[in-house]
Motif scaffolding. Structure first.
Motif, PDB file in Angstrom:
ATOM      1  N   ARG A  87      -8.628 -36.642 -16.553  1.00 63.02           N
ATOM      2  CA  ARG A  87      -7.510 -35.462 -16.646  1.00 63.02           C
ATOM      3  C   ARG A  87      -6.495 -35.571 -17.528  1.00 63.02           C
ATOM      4  N   LEU A  88      -6.071 -37.207 -17.672  1.00 62.12           N
ATOM      5  CA  LEU A  88      -4.995 -37.149 -18.817  1.00 62.12           C
ATOM      6  C   LEU A  88      -5.628 -36.641 -20.246  1.00 62.12           C
ATOM      7  N   CYS A  89      -6.893 -37.117 -20.644  1.00 61.56           N
ATOM      8  CA  CYS A  89      -7.342 -36.773 -21.807  1.00 61.56           C
ATOM      9  C   CYS A  89      -7.268 -35.162 -21.891  1.00 61.56           C
ATOM     10  N   LEU A  90      -7.703 -34.451 -20.949  1.00 59.91           N
ATOM     11  CA  LEU A  90      -7.712 -33.225 -21.104  1.00 59.91           C
ATOM     12  C   LEU A  90      -6.120 -32.467 -21.198  1.00 59.91           C
ATOM     13  N   LEU A  91      -5.422 -33.039 -20.468  1.00 63.31           N
ATOM     14  CA  LEU A  91      -3.896 -32.594 -20.689  1.00 63.31           C
ATOM     15  C   LEU A  91      -3.545 -32.882 -21.935  1.00 63.31           C
ATOM     16  N   MET A  92      -3.861 -33.847 -22.640  1.00 63.73           N
ATOM     17  CA  MET A  92      -3.431 -33.991 -24.248  1.00 63.73           C
ATOM     18  C   MET A  92      -4.489 -33.182 -25.313  1.00 63.73           C
ATOM     19  N   ASN A  93      -5.288 -32.501 -24.613  1.00 67.50           N
ATOM     20  CA  ASN A  93      -6.204 -31.739 -25.327  1.00 67.50           C
ATOM     21  C   ASN A  93      -7.455 -32.360 -25.965  1.00 67.50           C
ATOM     22  N   GLY A  94      -7.656 -33.695 -25.405  1.00 61.64           N
ATOM     23  CA  GLY A  94      -8.592 -34.533 -25.978  1.00 61.64           C
ATOM     24  C   GLY A  94      -9.835 -34.338 -25.354  1.00 61.64           C
ATOM     25  N   THR A  95     -10.927 -35.270 -25.615  1.00 64.53           N
ATOM     26  CA  THR A  95     -12.211 -35.033 -25.105  1.00 64.53           C
ATOM     27  C   THR A  95     -12.597 -36.569 -24.641  1.00 64.53           C
ATOM     28  N   VAL A  96     -13.464 -36.782 -23.723  1.00 64.97           N
ATOM     29  CA  VAL A  96     -14.251 -37.914 -23.321  1.00 64.97           C
ATOM     30  C   VAL A  96     -15.717 -37.784 -23.253  1.00 64.97           C
ATOM     31  N   ALA A  97     -16.338 -38.446 -23.981  1.00 63.44           N
ATOM     32  CA  ALA A  97     -17.770 -38.353 -24.128  1.00 63.44           C
ATOM     33  C   ALA A  97     -18.477 -39.704 -23.618  1.00 63.44           C
ATOM     34  N   VAL A  98     -19.518 -39.660 -22.840  1.00 63.87           N
ATOM     35  CA  VAL A  98     -20.122 -40.889 -22.231  1.00 63.87           C
ATOM     36  C   VAL A  98     -21.525 -41.148 -22.558  1.00 63.87           C
ATOM     37  N   THR A  99     -21.796 -42.141 -22.820  1.00 62.41           N
ATOM     38  CA  THR A  99     -23.334 -42.397 -22.998  1.00 62.41           C
ATOM     39  C   THR A  99     -23.681 -43.796 -22.211  1.00 62.41           C
ATOM     40  N   SER A 100     -24.846 -43.781 -21.629  1.00 63.73           N
ATOM     41  CA  SER A 100     -25.183 -44.964 -20.763  1.00 63.73           C
ATOM     42  C   SER A 100     -26.829 -44.832 -20.523  1.00 63.73           C
ATOM     43  N   GLN A 101     -26.941 -46.231 -20.170  1.00 67.45           N
ATOM     44  CA  GLN A 101     -28.403 -46.185 -19.511  1.00 67.45           C
ATOM     45  C   GLN A 101     -28.264 -47.501 -18.470  1.00 67.45           C
ATOM     46  N   SER A 102     -29.032 -47.227 -17.672  1.00 67.71           N
ATOM     47  CA  SER A 102     -28.946 -48.263 -16.367  1.00 67.71           C
ATOM     48  C   SER A 102     -29.314 -49.707 -16.904  1.00 67.71           C
ATOM     49  N   GLY A 103     -28.524 -50.568 -16.885  1.00 68.33           N
ATOM     50  CA  GLY A 103     -28.958 -52.059 -17.276  1.00 68.33           C
ATOM     51  C   GLY A 103     -28.470 -52.254 -18.696  1.00 68.33           C
TER      52      GLY A 103
END
Length: 318
Positions: free
Chosen positions: A269-285
């Motif tokens: 939410r803080l990122c959105l407030l600053m007009n930013g974005t958060v991207a996530v990539t992940s794989q179990s393990g």
């Protein structure tokens, strides 16, 4: 009489045919109109039924979220409170009986203080999330050296990294003396919370923190931060719920890490407030990578924040 009627009809047979055709057209038109109106009503009924189903689904999600919140928050609040009350009572009894040495008194006071800080941190997080969701948080941009910002964050996270026997690799690509206009406290919160998440779910592994500044196609400077870990990773289903408040995954390490699932929701939410974005990539393990992109204004704005001071922020982040 019939012959008279027949004669009239035959004499005006053109008009009779025309009126008959007109009547048929009118009847067909009315039939189609009413069919169309009925179809519209059926469509509206289907829409209302869908809206009702959606409302029920939202209510169900809200109920589950409330249940998750109450379950997690009751445990997280009760644990430090029990510690504070229990050690306070023991301390009082032993002091009255004169059974405690100075070192023992100090140890118990430290336990009480640690539990109190944990409780304060949790309460601060709940208040902060509520204010963000209510739109009651503003921004305060100021010029700040990017190297000093990263140093502050690393100083906060290094004790947790050592505790988990991890290795922290920091790569600051721009000149550390470069001045950027940022809301320092909020960016510090975002990065600390994401680093804290990486550290919690990585043991005897590696945390890589890369910082760069790039220019977008429209000329805006962007602060880009990448936080990668070699921890337990996440499944696609878990990624879908990652930034939902009060979400905790059914993993042994997740349970041991504690918390009520607020930290990442606040960071998002803080990122959105600053007009930013958060991207996530992940794989179990196979670990997780967060990529944060925040636009950097060229000059300080007139927007100010009346919310956080340094001590409150540190309490909320610890």
């Amino acid at each position: 009489m019939l012959s008279l009627v027949y004669g009239v009809v035959w004499e005006y047979r053109g008009w009779v045919v025309a009126l008959t055709i007109l009547a048929i057209i009118l009847i067909i038109g009315l039939w189609q109109y009413f069919q169309h109106r009925i179809a519209i009503q059926h469509q509206r009924i289907r829409e209302l039924e869908q809206e009702l189903a959606d409302a029920r689904a939202i209510a169900s999600i809200a109920t589950r979220t409330k249940g998750a919140f109450l379950t997690n928050i009751s445990h997280e609040l009760r644990t430090p409170l029990n510690t504070i009350i229990g050690y306070s009572e023991l301390l009082q009894e032993d002091i009255l009986d004169e059974h405690l040495s100075g070192d023992e008194v100090r140890e118990r006071l430290e336990r009480i203080q640690a539990a109190a800080r944990q409780l304060l941190s949790l309460i601060n997080d709940i208040i902060e999330l509520a204010r963000l969701e209510a739109g009651d948080v503003s921004l305060n941009y100021e010029p700040w050296p990017i190297g000093l910002l990263i140093k502050e964050i690393c100083t906060m996270i290094e004790p947790l990294v050592e505790q988990q026997q991890n290795r922290l690799i920091v790569d600051v690509q721009p000149d550390p003396e470069m001045i950027v206009h940022i809301d320092r406290k909020k960016i510090r919160q975002v990065l600390f919370r994401l680093l804290d998440n990486a550290v919690k779910f990585t043991r005897q592994g590696e945390i890589k923190f890369v910082v760069s500044v790039r220019r977008s196609d429209d000329g805006t400077e962007l602060l880009i931060c990448s936080i990668s870990d070699t921890g337990i990773g996440m499944t696609a289903q878990q990624l879908d719920l990652l930034f939902a408040p009060f979400t905790r995954f059914d993993e042994p390490l997740t349970k041991r890490a504690g918390g009520v699932g607020i930290g990442l929701a606040i960071a998002h939410r803080l990122c959105l407030l600053m007009n930013g974005t958060v991207a996530v990539t992940s794989q179990s393990g196979n670990g997780t990578t967060f990529l944060i992109t925040l636009p950097l204004p060229s000059a300080q704005t007139d927007t100010h924040s009346d919310t956080y001071d340094d001590q409150t922020e540190l309490n909320a982040s610890s």
